[in-house]
Design a protein around this motif. Sequence first.
Motif, PDB file in Angstrom:
ATOM      1  N   GLY A 287       0.791  -1.225   0.000  1.00 44.79           N
ATOM      2  CA  GLY A 287       0.000   0.000   0.000  1.00 44.79           C
ATOM      3  C   GLY A 287       0.818   1.266   0.000  1.00 44.79           C
ATOM      4  N   ALA A 288       2.139   1.137  -0.092  1.00 43.48           N
ATOM      5  CA  ALA A 288       2.986   2.330  -0.134  1.00 43.48           C
ATOM      6  C   ALA A 288       3.767   2.341  -1.446  1.00 43.48           C
ATOM      7  CB  ALA A 288       3.946   2.331   1.050  1.00 43.48           C
ATOM      8  N   TRP A 289       4.344   3.502  -1.749  1.00 44.79           N
ATOM      9  CA  TRP A 289       5.192   3.611  -2.934  1.00 44.79           C
ATOM     10  C   TRP A 289       6.649   3.633  -2.503  1.00 44.79           C
ATOM     11  CZ3 TRP A 289       3.794   3.182  -7.937  1.00 44.79           C
ATOM     12  CH2 TRP A 289       2.423   3.292  -8.248  1.00 44.79           C
ATOM     13  N   TRP A 290       7.419   2.759  -3.138  1.00 47.77           N
ATOM     14  CA  TRP A 290       8.831   2.628  -2.785  1.00 47.77           C
ATOM     15  C   TRP A 290       9.702   3.073  -3.947  1.00 47.77           C
ATOM     16  CZ3 TRP A 290      10.499   0.027   1.848  1.00 47.77           C
ATOM     17  CH2 TRP A 290       9.430  -0.454   2.644  1.00 47.77           C
ATOM     18  N   PHE A 291      10.780   3.740  -3.596  1.00 44.03           N
ATOM     19  CA  PHE A 291      11.785   4.156  -4.568  1.00 44.03           C
ATOM     20  C   PHE A 291      12.907   3.108  -4.496  1.00 44.03           C
ATOM     21  CE2 PHE A 291      14.942   7.896  -5.547  1.00 44.03           C
ATOM     22  CZ  PHE A 291      15.393   7.215  -6.663  1.00 44.03           C
ATOM     23  N   ARG A 292      13.223   2.539  -5.643  1.00 42.49           N
ATOM     24  CA  ARG A 292      14.217   1.459  -5.662  1.00 42.49           C
ATOM     25  C   ARG A 292      15.636   2.051  -5.583  1.00 42.49           C
ATOM     26  NH1 ARG A 292      12.336  -3.262  -7.640  1.00 42.49           N
ATOM     27  NH2 ARG A 292      11.093  -2.187  -9.215  1.00 42.49           N
ATOM     28  N   THR A 293      15.960   2.593  -4.429  1.00 45.34           N
ATOM     29  CA  THR A 293      17.271   3.233  -4.264  1.00 45.34           C
ATOM     30  C   THR A 293      18.407   2.211  -4.250  1.00 45.34           C
ATOM     31  OG1 THR A 293      16.937   3.221  -1.876  1.00 45.34           O
ATOM     32  CG2 THR A 293      16.389   5.243  -3.029  1.00 45.34           C
ATOM     33  N   THR A 294      18.052   0.947  -3.982  1.00 47.16           N
ATOM     34  CA  THR A 294      19.104  -0.087  -3.964  1.00 47.16           C
ATOM     35  C   THR A 294      19.754  -0.233  -5.341  1.00 47.16           C
ATOM     36  OG1 THR A 294      17.349  -1.711  -4.309  1.00 47.16           O
ATOM     37  CG2 THR A 294      18.199  -1.488  -2.075  1.00 47.16           C
TER      38      THR A 294
END
Length: 554
Positions: A287-294
């Motif tokens: 339910g959240a938006w994630w930034f693929r910083t990895t």
Amino acid sequence: MKALIEQLILTAARKAHQSGALPSDDFPAVVVEEPKSDAHGDFATNFAMLSAKPQKMAPRKIAQILLDQMENNHDQVAKVEIAGPGFINFFLNPTAWPPVVRQVLEQDETYGHSQLGRGQKIQIEFVSANPTGPLHVGHGRGAAVGDSVFNILKACGYQVHKEYYINDSGRQIQTLGRSVLLRARQLLGEEIVFPEDCYPGDYVKPIAQQVIDTKGADFVRHEDDATITYCARAAAQTIIAGIRDDLERFGITFDEWFSEQSLYDSGRVEQALEDLKARQVVYAQDGAWWFRTTDYGDEKDRVVVRQNGQTTYFASDIAYHHNKFQRGFERVIDVWGADHHGYIPRMTAAVEAAGWRRDQFQVILVQLVALLRGGQPVAMGKRSGEFVTLRDVIDEVGRDAARFIFLTRDYESPLDFDLEVAKQQTNDNPVYYVQYVHARIASILRKAQEQGVKEVRWQAAAGARLTETEEINLIKALDRYPQVMESAAQTLAPHRITFYLMQLAGLFHAYYNKHRVLTEQSDLTQARLCLVAAVQKVIRNGLGILGVGAPEQM
RNA sequence: GCGCCUGUAGCUCAGCUGGAUAGAGCAACGGACUUCUAAUCCGUAGGCCGGGGGUUCGACUCCCUCCAGGCGCGCCA
């Protein structure tokens, strides 16, 4: 002067290659340094040693070939010799130095400036303290470092823009609003247990009173969103005004105060998120938006939009940094407290994901400041409700001492700021040591005028009389200033200026104690007046870079 | 546990992106004011650059490892 030596070496190397004495034209970068020991000359280079591999020759043999090419056709160089494993040492003619004085006098406040940056546009952001309370000493260090780096870059031909980012949005601000509201009700006589998560500081009270005065007592009895928001805005506004005031008192102004809220109002945060989605570097999960910083080296992915639909602080920070580059800055420098170092990888990711190079974004991590009084720690922290503010420090020890001390250390190392030491006018507190040079010279110049010296003007013939060891040492130091400035710009290290000034000051005091400037011989007096006037200018310029005043009297 | 920073004289710190015999201030000791400001200067003493490996002509500096201290590892800001 150093540039001259570099030219000499490079020219010799090229000639040697053309004549066939050196087989390869693969030359290393010419590095000229000033040896610690006088026995090794005024300048030295390891050029021959570094050339050993490409030339497939012994270093000393290469050095000899270069020497043969140099001849001794340069009147500034007295002697060149080969030493040790293959160093080439240059001994300058004593007459080579005095003309530097003239250069300093002529260039005056631009002496030390350069075109190193070629007009590159840089944005530097510093302090950016949350408007939830007054600035403390840690902010002071960041401010001193940021402002000084700004000055250095500007002097080196960069086009620099300094900015303060105001976190005037988000939950923290709401908490501030609640704190004000509760304080207001307390002021009106209500019994309220002040919550843990609110700001207990005394500075909240006058703001609360102000709200009561303007909106009336009834207004604060309702704890609804609109009321809290009103209190929050009022408080933030007041606190920011206070911060601005403190910084001005500290000698710092910004080109721009950039509001976080404005990023929301103008839709930039939303836009930044859309961009990331379009580039497919964000994904939905739980339910959240994630930034693929990895993907860019961070250790875990980061949330940009929470489950409840609210954006995180990181989201607006992404928008802000994208905006910086969109405004045309080629390089972005952030000055952060060391406790934020964990944010570097994700911020770098944000920059890179948007299409800029990671080396266009730099973070200056300023280590923490421990405030002491007479060796004993002074309690700090907003939660304790009682702390020594930056303003208190400035009032107690003075602006110049405070700024100087913040820059007497590499910002990578932690700093103990002792209020007692900062007030002392001893060598524990070198700001006065440096300023004293400026004042002393001012005094000499006044005295000279009293004695009928009409003007201080450089004349080559008289200048040649500057032959004392202490005079040559001083001139060498003056000659070094532009290099120190450039290295400070390249490494973003303002403390190099500080240490340089302390060294220059030491050389001057030694000279002053051994020789008289005002003598019976008018040409010698003129030459020495020129020398000390030049020293004074460099001291003034250097202190200016640090944001410290140069007094005419002490 | 992982990451970042720090470790250099008794104390506080530099060491110019790998150079020659590691520097400065304070503190200690001994000296210098009829002189342009003594908020100054001159001298003496003080070191296993945290430990151990490695890279090379050469290491405080670069790499590995260990030790000690500080900070950070949230759908907080």
